[in-house]
Scaffold this motif. Structure first.
Motif, PDB file in Angstrom:
ATOM      1  N   TYR A  49       0.831  -1.207   0.000  1.00 13.51           N
ATOM      2  CA  TYR A  49       0.000   0.000   0.000  1.00 13.51           C
ATOM      3  C   TYR A  49       0.870   1.262   0.000  1.00 13.51           C
ATOM      4  O   TYR A  49       0.590   2.228  -0.724  1.00 13.51           O
ATOM      5  N   VAL A  50       1.936   1.250   0.797  1.00 12.73           N
ATOM      6  CA  VAL A  50       2.851   2.395   0.828  1.00 12.73           C
ATOM      7  C   VAL A  50       3.502   2.588  -0.537  1.00 12.73           C
ATOM      8  O   VAL A  50       3.628   3.717  -1.031  1.00 12.73           O
ATOM      9  N   GLN A  51       3.901   1.492  -1.171  1.00 10.59           N
ATOM     10  CA  GLN A  51       4.477   1.587  -2.511  1.00 10.59           C
ATOM     11  C   GLN A  51       3.483   2.211  -3.488  1.00 10.59           C
ATOM     12  O   GLN A  51       3.835   3.087  -4.289  1.00 10.59           O
ATOM     13  N   LYS A  52       2.241   1.759  -3.431  1.00 13.36           N
ATOM     14  CA  LYS A  52       1.209   2.256  -4.346  1.00 13.36           C
ATOM     15  C   LYS A  52       0.985   3.755  -4.152  1.00 13.36           C
ATOM     16  O   LYS A  52       0.924   4.521  -5.125  1.00 13.36           O
ATOM     17  N   LYS A  53       0.855   4.194  -2.900  1.00 13.36           N
ATOM     18  CA  LYS A  53       0.598   5.610  -2.640  1.00 13.36           C
ATOM     19  C   LYS A  53       1.801   6.472  -3.013  1.00 13.36           C
ATOM     20  O   LYS A  53       1.635   7.604  -3.479  1.00 13.36           O
ATOM     21  N   ASN A  54       3.004   5.954  -2.843  1.00 13.20           N
ATOM     22  CA  ASN A  54       4.191   6.723  -3.229  1.00 13.20           C
ATOM     23  C   ASN A  54       4.275   6.892  -4.740  1.00 13.20           C
ATOM     24  O   ASN A  54       4.746   7.922  -5.233  1.00 13.20           O
ATOM     25  N   ARG A  55       3.809   5.891  -5.494  1.00 13.09           N
ATOM     26  CA  ARG A  55       3.783   6.030  -6.958  1.00 13.09           C
ATOM     27  C   ARG A  55       2.801   7.123  -7.379  1.00 13.09           C
ATOM     28  O   ARG A  55       2.994   7.784  -8.400  1.00 13.09           O
ATOM     29  N   GLU A  56       1.738   7.292  -6.603  1.00  9.37           N
ATOM     30  CA  GLU A  56       0.701   8.258  -6.956  1.00  9.37           C
ATOM     31  C   GLU A  56       1.052   9.684  -6.539  1.00  9.37           C
ATOM     32  O   GLU A  56       0.418  10.632  -6.996  1.00  9.37           O
ATOM     33  N   ARG A  57       2.033   9.839  -5.679  1.00 11.09           N
ATOM     34  CA  ARG A  57       2.380  11.176  -5.189  1.00 11.09           C
ATOM     35  C   ARG A  57       3.179  11.929  -6.241  1.00 11.09           C
ATOM     36  O   ARG A  57       4.028  11.365  -6.930  1.00 11.09           O
ATOM     37  N   GLY A  58       2.894  13.214  -6.364  1.00 11.27           N
ATOM     38  CA  GLY A  58       3.555  14.035  -7.362  1.00 11.27           C
ATOM     39  C   GLY A  58       4.949  14.459  -6.938  1.00 11.27           C
ATOM     40  O   GLY A  58       5.391  14.213  -5.805  1.00 11.27           O
ATOM     41  N   GLU A  59       5.630  15.121  -7.858  1.00 12.20           N
ATOM     42  CA  GLU A  59       6.977  15.597  -7.560  1.00 12.20           C
ATOM     43  C   GLU A  59       6.928  16.633  -6.438  1.00 12.20           C
ATOM     44  O   GLU A  59       6.053  17.489  -6.396  1.00 12.20           O
ATOM     45  N   GLY A  60       7.869  16.534  -5.560  1.00 11.13           N
ATOM     46  CA  GLY A  60       7.931  17.470  -4.445  1.00 11.13           C
ATOM     47  C   GLY A  60       7.146  17.033  -3.228  1.00 11.13           C
ATOM     48  O   GLY A  60       7.312  17.610  -2.146  1.00 11.13           O
ATOM     49  N   GLN A  61       6.262  16.036  -3.394  1.00 12.24           N
ATOM     50  CA  GLN A  61       5.509  15.544  -2.244  1.00 12.24           C
ATOM     51  C   GLN A  61       6.365  14.567  -1.446  1.00 12.24           C
ATOM     52  O   GLN A  61       7.085  13.746  -2.011  1.00 12.24           O
ATOM     53  N   GLU A  62       6.263  14.680  -0.159  1.00  9.68           N
ATOM     54  CA  GLU A  62       7.059  13.819   0.710  1.00  9.68           C
ATOM     55  C   GLU A  62       6.588  12.369   0.601  1.00  9.68           C
ATOM     56  O   GLU A  62       5.395  12.083   0.592  1.00  9.68           O
ATOM     57  N   LYS A  63       7.543  11.468   0.505  1.00 10.87           N
ATOM     58  CA  LYS A  63       7.227  10.054   0.400  1.00 10.87           C
ATOM     59  C   LYS A  63       6.717   9.525   1.742  1.00 10.87           C
ATOM     60  O   LYS A  63       7.136   9.977   2.807  1.00 10.87           O
ATOM     61  N   LEU A  64       5.810   8.579   1.655  1.00  7.15           N
ATOM     62  CA  LEU A  64       5.303   7.937   2.863  1.00  7.15           C
ATOM     63  C   LEU A  64       6.330   6.948   3.395  1.00  7.15           C
ATOM     64  O   LEU A  64       7.067   6.330   2.632  1.00  7.15           O
ATOM     65  N   ASN A  65       6.352   6.798   4.700  1.00  3.50           N
ATOM     66  CA  ASN A  65       7.102   5.702   5.300  1.00  3.50           C
ATOM     67  C   ASN A  65       6.103   4.723   5.904  1.00  3.50           C
ATOM     68  O   ASN A  65       4.889   4.896   5.765  1.00  3.50           O
ATOM     69  N   THR A  66       6.594   3.707   6.572  1.00  6.47           N
ATOM     70  CA  THR A  66       5.687   2.685   7.101  1.00  6.47           C
ATOM     71  C   THR A  66       4.701   3.269   8.105  1.00  6.47           C
ATOM     72  O   THR A  66       3.516   2.919   8.110  1.00  6.47           O
ATOM     73  N   PHE A  67       5.159   4.200   8.947  1.00  2.00           N
ATOM     74  CA  PHE A  67       4.271   4.762   9.965  1.00  2.00           C
ATOM     75  C   PHE A  67       3.183   5.635   9.341  1.00  2.00           C
ATOM     76  O   PHE A  67       1.995   5.485   9.645  1.00  2.00           O
ATOM     77  N   THR A  68       3.581   6.557   8.457  1.00  2.00           N
ATOM     78  CA  THR A  68       2.575   7.422   7.830  1.00  2.00           C
ATOM     79  C   THR A  68       1.663   6.610   6.915  1.00  2.00           C
ATOM     80  O   THR A  68       0.486   6.931   6.752  1.00  2.00           O
ATOM     81  N   GLY A  69       2.209   5.550   6.330  1.00  2.00           N
ATOM     82  CA  GLY A  69       1.369   4.672   5.519  1.00  2.00           C
ATOM     83  C   GLY A  69       0.347   3.935   6.355  1.00  2.00           C
ATOM     84  O   GLY A  69      -0.776   3.690   5.918  1.00  2.00           O
ATOM     85  N   LEU A  70       0.712   3.601   7.590  1.00  4.57           N
ATOM     86  CA  LEU A  70      -0.223   2.930   8.491  1.00  4.57           C
ATOM     87  C   LEU A  70      -1.356   3.859   8.896  1.00  4.57           C
ATOM     88  O   LEU A  70      -2.506   3.440   9.030  1.00  4.57           O
ATOM     89  N   CYS A  71      -1.054   5.137   9.070  1.00  2.00           N
ATOM     90  CA  CYS A  71      -2.082   6.103   9.471  1.00  2.00           C
ATOM     91  C   CYS A  71      -3.023   6.442   8.319  1.00  2.00           C
ATOM     92  O   CYS A  71      -4.212   6.674   8.532  1.00  2.00           O
ATOM     93  N   LEU A  72      -2.498   6.463   7.097  1.00  2.00           N
ATOM     94  CA  LEU A  72      -3.283   6.940   5.958  1.00  2.00           C
ATOM     95  C   LEU A  72      -4.557   6.142   5.717  1.00  2.00           C
ATOM     96  O   LEU A  72      -5.614   6.734   5.474  1.00  2.00           O
TER      97      LEU A  72
END
Length: 258
Positions: free
Chosen positions: A216-239
């Motif tokens: 899920y974290v990989q998927k959301k990071n692919r969807e994030r645009g340039e300049g957006q901070e990448k998710l880590n495991t913790f922020t991915g768990l909260c999302l």
């Protein structure tokens, strides 16, 4: 929760996911363990046509051993992974045969993915852990499917699984799909207690879908645009726990008063 309105026309139900044909076109995708119960495809920008857990689920359905001998001439349905370890394997069209149905699932998984170098033993343990959980859930999910099919075929009503889980049929209603465990009073009591515990969660993890946390974290990071901070495991768990309301988006559900 409202009951669906009966329809006059035939209700078509979605079939189960099928095992892809082999040789598999995406076998080159490299997977590696992510914790004790998750496999993730190596590479942030790779779109995965079928998740590893989906393939494992298909393998478990495809190779379900049915009745397994338990000694003294008696047999039991393969309720648990231990039954699968006792169930004999049969030779496939490639001439391969393994020591049990459990070994078949673990080894056939690598027909669809490539393991990260040096991690095969660890990855096999994760494949087995995922398979064990899927096998344990099979009777539960089969009962829910039986309820959905009964209402679709007999009453022309399309029940969502969330509602079907709360419905218990009679022996005659389960018909040929009957499993005695489903009408056992003790099992029903355990089912009711588990449902009450689940209700305390305040809702499902409704954004993550069938992906494990790492995928899920990989998927959301692919969807994030340039300049957006990448998710880590913790922020991915909260999302996946966020809820969209008129008062804001992105706050965990437990922080929002309905």
């Amino acid at each position: 929760m409202e009951w669906p309105v009966p329809k006059e026309s035939k209700i078509w139900l979605r079939g189960v996911s099928m095992l892809p044909s082999r040789p598999y076109a995406h076998k080159g995708l490299i997977v590696k363990p992510a914790g004790l119960r998750a496999l993730v495809v190596d590479g942030e920008d790779i779109k995965v046509p079928r998740q590893p857990s989906s393939i494992i689920g298909c393998l478990c359905r495809h190779y379900y051993p049915g009745l397994v001998p338990i000694g003294d001439g008696e047999e039991e349905p393969a309720w648990s992974w231990e039954h699968w370890k006792r169930a004999p394997d049969t030779k496939d069209k490639w001439g391969r045969v393994y020591g049990s149905a459990a070994e078949r699932v673990v080894n056939d998984f690598w027909d669809f993915f490539t393991c990260a170098e040096g991690m095969k033993d660890e990855a096999n343990e994760v494949v087995e852990a995922i398979s064990k959980k899927i096998v344990q859930d099979m009777p539960y999910e089969a009962r829910v499917d039986a309820v959905v099919k009964y209402f679709a075929h007999e009453r022309k009503m399309l029940l969502k699984k969330s509602l079907a889980r709360r419905v218990h049929l009679t022996r005659s209603m389960y018909m040929k799909q009957i499993i005695c465990k489903w009408i056992d009073p003790e099992w029903r009591a355990q089912h009711r207690m588990a449902s009450e515990r689940h209700a305390l969660m305040g809702g499902p993890v409704h954004l993550q879908g069938n992906l494990n946390l790492h995928a899920y974290v990989q998927k959301k990071n692919r969807e994030r645009g340039e300049g957006q901070e990448k998710l880590n495991t913790f922020t991915g768990l909260c999302l996946p726990q966020v809820k969209e309301t008129g008062r804001g988006v992105g706050q965990p559900r437990r922080w929002i008063e309905d």
